[in-house]
Design a protein around this motif. Sequence first.
Motif, short mmCIF file in Angstrom:
data_model
loop_
_atom_site.label_atom_id
_atom_site.label_comp_id
_atom_site.label_asym_id
_atom_site.label_seq_id
_atom_site.Cartn_x
_atom_site.Cartn_y
_atom_site.Cartn_z
N LYS A 17 0.73 -1.25 -0.10
CA LYS A 17 -0.05 0.03 -0.18
C LYS A 17 0.97 1.30 -0.05
N ASN A 20 2.71 1.67 -3.05
CA ASN A 20 1.80 2.15 -4.20
C ASN A 20 1.52 3.57 -4.11
N GLU A 21 1.11 4.10 -3.03
CA GLU A 21 0.73 5.43 -2.94
C GLU A 21 1.98 6.39 -3.04
N VAL A 79 5.77 -0.55 -7.59
CA VAL A 79 4.59 -1.69 -7.86
C VAL A 79 4.18 -1.72 -9.29
N LYS A 81 2.41 -2.97 -12.89
CA LYS A 81 1.06 -2.99 -13.46
C LYS A 81 0.42 -4.18 -12.76
N LYS A 84 -0.39 -3.73 -9.26
CA LYS A 84 -1.41 -2.77 -8.83
C LYS A 84 -2.93 -3.68 -8.49
N LYS A 85 -2.97 -4.54 -9.12
CA LYS A 85 -4.23 -5.41 -8.91
C LYS A 85 -4.07 -6.06 -7.64
N VAL A 87 -2.49 -5.02 -5.07
CA VAL A 87 -2.60 -3.89 -4.14
C VAL A 87 -4.17 -3.46 -3.71
N GLU A 88 -4.91 -3.58 -4.77
CA GLU A 88 -6.45 -3.68 -4.52
C GLU A 88 -6.85 -4.79 -4.10
#
Length: 110
Positions: A17, A20-21, A79, A81, A84-85, A87-88
């Motif tokens: 998280k 990614n942020e 992160v 591509k 990113k999935k 992370v969600e």
Amino acid sequence: MYSKELTKGTLQPIILKLINEKGRMYGYEITQEVKTMTSGKIDISEGALYPILHKLEAKKVLETEKVFIGKRVRKYYKVTKEGKKMVETVTEEINDFIETLSLIFNPKPI
């Protein structure tokens, strides 16, 4: 500070998280950011951090970029591509887990 047993399962989602942020982060920066954000309640040791980062890099969830600072090399993590999935997914999972724990530790009166 929370026990290692309590925080162990949340370190990977926390690390993902944050990276990614922020876009990209290096190891020491991650540990300090977590410590600052949690007022020292969560302290990620290097021994816990780097195996997670290496595992995520091997899974292609993170990619690295080396930056030379004088004679030293700083390794930044970013992160991917595909990451990113993840992370969600882990964010949804951890939020659901927190809600579930609330049912046990903060039950609503009947």
